[in-house]
Design an enzyme around this catalytic site. Structure first.
Site, PDB file in Angstrom:
ATOM      1  N   GLY A   1     -36.270  24.203 -69.291  1.00 31.53           N
ATOM      2  CA  GLY A   1     -35.625  24.446 -68.006  1.00 31.53           C
ATOM      3  C   GLY A   1     -36.590  24.869 -66.918  1.00 31.53           C
ATOM      4  O   GLY A   1     -37.815  24.793 -67.072  1.00 31.53           O
TER       5      GLY A   1
ATOM      6  N   CYS B   1     -32.605  26.423 -61.345  1.00 31.99           N
ATOM      7  CA  CYS B   1     -32.698  25.239 -62.206  1.00 31.99           C
ATOM      8  C   CYS B   1     -33.207  24.020 -61.452  1.00 31.99           C
ATOM      9  O   CYS B   1     -32.975  22.879 -61.861  1.00 31.99           O
ATOM     10  CB  CYS B   1     -31.363  24.943 -62.873  1.00 31.99           C
ATOM     11  SG  CYS B   1     -30.774  26.322 -63.879  1.00 31.99           S
TER      12      CYS B   1
END
Length: 226
Positions: free
Chosen positions: A75, A176
């Protein structure tokens, strides 16, 4: 009756990040060596940002706002802080067929199931990791993040579910890596649900048993200070 091998532990207060990471790595190694039980560890961190393996420098918008930690999980950038339930999931995937896709789907189902207990319809989205809810005007907001790492087929890192964090703290990063204004972050509180952490943990526990199976209660880990 044989007790399940997966332990469930909850740490009170705020847990500093670096000792937590050191514990996770050591526990994952011990699980891989057959020297420790699997563990789901629930905690809250003080305000901080973590960078996953795909994090881009330009997505850290306010580098001096909170401490920033590099981490080996998948991520990009994310925020952790009070009011957010973090669960570090240390499971031996060798015992579960080494099926990473199924493991991630089970994590998603766990979070979706926890949200459902508060009347929230959450789900996954193609091309966007985590668990999302629909908002008005075509918006979608993330309510829970997923970021894991495997070492010798043992998982560590895990999930973060927004119960009642200060959502303005996400403004120091591009969460993100998603800069599209149609996609933001939300929480149970933001959606109109006043839930204390103990009640949320009860929901999380029930949803875990449905997604993964039984666990047994364990004492919170004892951490080595920084």
């Amino acid at each position: 009756m044989t007790l399940p091998n997966v332990e469930w532990a909850v740490s009170p207060g705020l847990t500093p990040y670096q000792p937590a990471l050191a514990f996770m790595e050591a526990r994952a190694a011990a699980i891989a060596a057959g020297e420790a039980n699997e563990l789901v560890w629930l905690l809250e961190h003080p305000p901080l940002y973590t960078a996953g393996t795909s994090a881009k420098a330009g997505d850290l918008l306010s580098p001096d706002r909170f401490p920033v930690y590099e981490t080996g999980r998948g991520g990009e950038y994310t925020y952790h802080g009070p009011g957010q339930r973090v669960a570090y999931v240390m499971l031996d995937l060798t015992r579960r067929g080494r099926d990473v896709r199924k493991f991630i789907q089970s994590l998603e189902n766990w979070l979706i199931g926890a949200a459902a207990q508060f009347g929230i319809k959450a789900g996954i989205r193609d091309g966007r990791v985590g668990v999302w809810v629909d908002r008005s005007g075509g918006r979608e907001d993330k309510i829970a993040a997923i970021g894991v790492r495997l070492r010798r087929w043992v998982s560590f890192h895990g999930i973060a579910f927004n119960v009642d964090p200060d959502l303005s703290h996400f403004g120091g990063i591009t969460p993100c890596g998603i800069s599209d204004p149609r996609f933001g972050v939300t929480s149970l509180a933001d959606l109109g649900h006043t839930v204390d952490m103990a009640d949320f943990d009860t929901a999380l526990h029930l949803a875990w048993t449905e997604a993964f199976g039984p666990v047994r209660r364990a004492d919170a880990p004892e951490l080595v200070p920084d």
